[in-house]
Design a protein around this motif. Structure first.
Motif, PDB file in Angstrom:
ATOM      1  N   UNK A 221       0.822  -1.086  -0.056  1.00 15.56           N
ATOM      2  CA  UNK A 221      -0.082  -0.153   0.022  1.00 15.56           C
ATOM      3  C   UNK A 221       0.831   1.284  -0.036  1.00 15.56           C
ATOM      4  N   UNK A 222       1.966   1.119   0.778  1.00 15.24           N
ATOM      5  CA  UNK A 222       2.861   2.382   0.815  1.00 15.24           C
ATOM      6  C   UNK A 222       3.443   2.524  -0.592  1.00 15.24           C
ATOM      7  N   UNK A 223       3.989   1.498  -1.090  1.00 11.25           N
ATOM      8  CA  UNK A 223       4.871   1.545  -2.516  1.00 11.25           C
ATOM      9  C   UNK A 223       3.515   2.376  -3.606  1.00 11.25           C
ATOM     10  N   UNK A 224       2.212   1.696  -3.283  1.00 14.50           N
ATOM     11  CA  UNK A 224       1.219   2.315  -4.465  1.00 14.50           C
ATOM     12  C   UNK A 224       1.093   3.900  -4.070  1.00 14.50           C
ATOM     13  N   UNK A 225       0.825   4.182  -2.919  1.00 12.20           N
ATOM     14  CA  UNK A 225       0.633   5.739  -2.573  1.00 12.20           C
ATOM     15  C   UNK A 225       2.022   6.556  -3.144  1.00 12.20           C
ATOM     16  N   UNK A 226       3.124   6.075  -2.893  1.00 11.53           N
ATOM     17  CA  UNK A 226       4.223   6.721  -3.366  1.00 11.53           C
ATOM     18  C   UNK A 226       4.274   6.622  -4.868  1.00 11.53           C
ATOM     19  N   UNK A 227       4.302   5.650  -5.503  1.00  9.70           N
ATOM     20  CA  UNK A 227       3.911   5.777  -7.003  1.00  9.70           C
ATOM     21  C   UNK A 227       2.840   6.892  -7.364  1.00  9.70           C
ATOM     22  N   UNK A 228       1.719   6.887  -6.756  1.00  5.91           N
ATOM     23  CA  UNK A 228       0.649   7.886  -7.288  1.00  5.91           C
ATOM     24  C   UNK A 228       1.110   9.278  -6.910  1.00  5.91           C
ATOM     25  N   UNK A 229       1.996   9.523  -5.835  1.00  5.23           N
ATOM     26  CA  UNK A 229       2.360  10.955  -5.452  1.00  5.23           C
ATOM     27  C   UNK A 229       3.482  11.269  -6.435  1.00  5.23           C
ATOM     28  N   UNK A 230       4.466  10.405  -6.767  1.00  2.20           N
ATOM     29  CA  UNK A 230       5.407  10.521  -7.785  1.00  2.20           C
ATOM     30  C   UNK A 230       5.003  10.860  -9.134  1.00  2.20           C
ATOM     31  N   UNK A 231       4.113  10.184  -9.609  1.00  2.29           N
ATOM     32  CA  UNK A 231       3.310  10.278 -10.986  1.00  2.29           C
ATOM     33  C   UNK A 231       2.588  11.694 -10.910  1.00  2.29           C
ATOM     34  N   UNK A 232       1.961  12.196  -9.702  1.00  2.00           N
ATOM     35  CA  UNK A 232       1.392  13.528  -9.630  1.00  2.00           C
ATOM     36  C   UNK A 232       2.184  14.633  -9.680  1.00  2.00           C
TER      37      UNK A 232
END
Length: 282
Positions: A221-232
């Motif tokens: 879950x943390x990795x998914x959130x970090x990927x979304x923040x990076x993409x944003x």
């Protein structure tokens, strides 16, 4: 008849000759001039350079041959596939059949249904326009589902406990209708009953908020959130070096020029700009 030489005398003579040769070679080396030594060093360097150049040339040729062989193999494979397609098409035309219909006979009904679903999903997702927040949230949810990988092993273990089966029964392809009776599938202990309530929850269950995720699930879950923040952050239109305020430029070069002009003339034009903003300029 002369006296034969003793072995010790022969050895001493050989050693003396070897020592004399070494002394002579040493004298020759010592008698070499600086120009001769330099010429000999240059010859050795040229020989080393020629050897390195030849090795590199052979390496380049070998690499080129490997690339040509791989390219040639790919070309032959394409030609073979094209020839096979043309032959199949010619045979179908001779028999009076449709080539597309004959090709579709190679796929099963399940594969055809999956392909049609894939085309329909691709057509739905081709709509990139913004309609409303609900539509955007649904698109995001569908994309997240594509990357979701459920833990089937943990689910099967929980299901085995809930059904009262032995460990590994569901993983090895256990069939309840063949391997056990209906009485054995019902939970018989409190642990099995709790597992069944946890697995098959409905509106009448009183269990809530007791799930404890594993460390792997938390990291996922943390990795998914970090990927979304990076993409944003990558899709953001805001420049890091951009100051808050009115946009008075049309490109980066014009922004730098306006900033340079403002550094020298803003103190003289502050009143005029304020009058323009108030609408009281003459």
């Amino acid at each position: 008849m002369g006296n034969p030489e003793k072995p010790s005398d022969a050895v001493v003579g050989a050693e003396g000759e070897g020592a004399t040769t070494e002394v002579e070679s040493t004298k020759e080396k010592s008698t070499m001039t600086m120009e001769e030594r330099k010429a000999k060093l240059d010859a050795l360097r040229k020989k080393m350079h020629a050897s390195s150049k030849a090795n590199r040339q052979s390496l380049v040729e070998e690499s080129a041959r490997q690339k040509i062989n791989a390219r040639e193999a790919a070309r032959l494979e394409r030609q073979r596939a094209l020839a096979e397609t043309l032959r199949t098409k010619a045979d179908a035309e001779e028999r009076g059949e449709d080539i597309e219909r004959a090709k579709n006979w190679e796929y099963t009904i399940e594969e055809n249904d999956e392909w049609e679903k894939k085309l329909a999903r691709k057509k739905r997702r081709a709509d990139f326009e913004f309609h409303d927040d609900a539509h955007a949230a649904r698109r995001r949810y569908k994309k997240d589902l594509d990357h979701l990988k459920p833990d089937l092993e943990a689910y099967n273990r929980q299901k085995e406990i809930a059904l009262g089966l032995g460990p590994g029964s569901l993983i090895t392809g256990f069939n309840p209708t063949q391997g056990a009776s209906s009485s054995q599938l019902l939970p018989t202990s409190q642990q099995q009953q709790l597992a069944a309530e946890n697995l098959y929850r409905d509106a009448n269950t009183l269990i809530y908020g007791d799930n404890k995720p594993t460390e792997e699930a938390i990291d996922r879950v943390v990795g998914k959130i970090n990927r979304d923040v990076d993409k944003k952050s990558k899709f953001s239109r805001k420049r890091n070096n951009e100051e808050e305020g009115d946009i008075t430029y049309i490109n980066e070069h014009n922004r730098v020029f306006n900033k340079k002009i403002a550094r020298y003339y803003d103190k003289y034009t502050a009143e005029i700009r304020a009058s323009f903003e108030r609408g009281t300029a003459l």
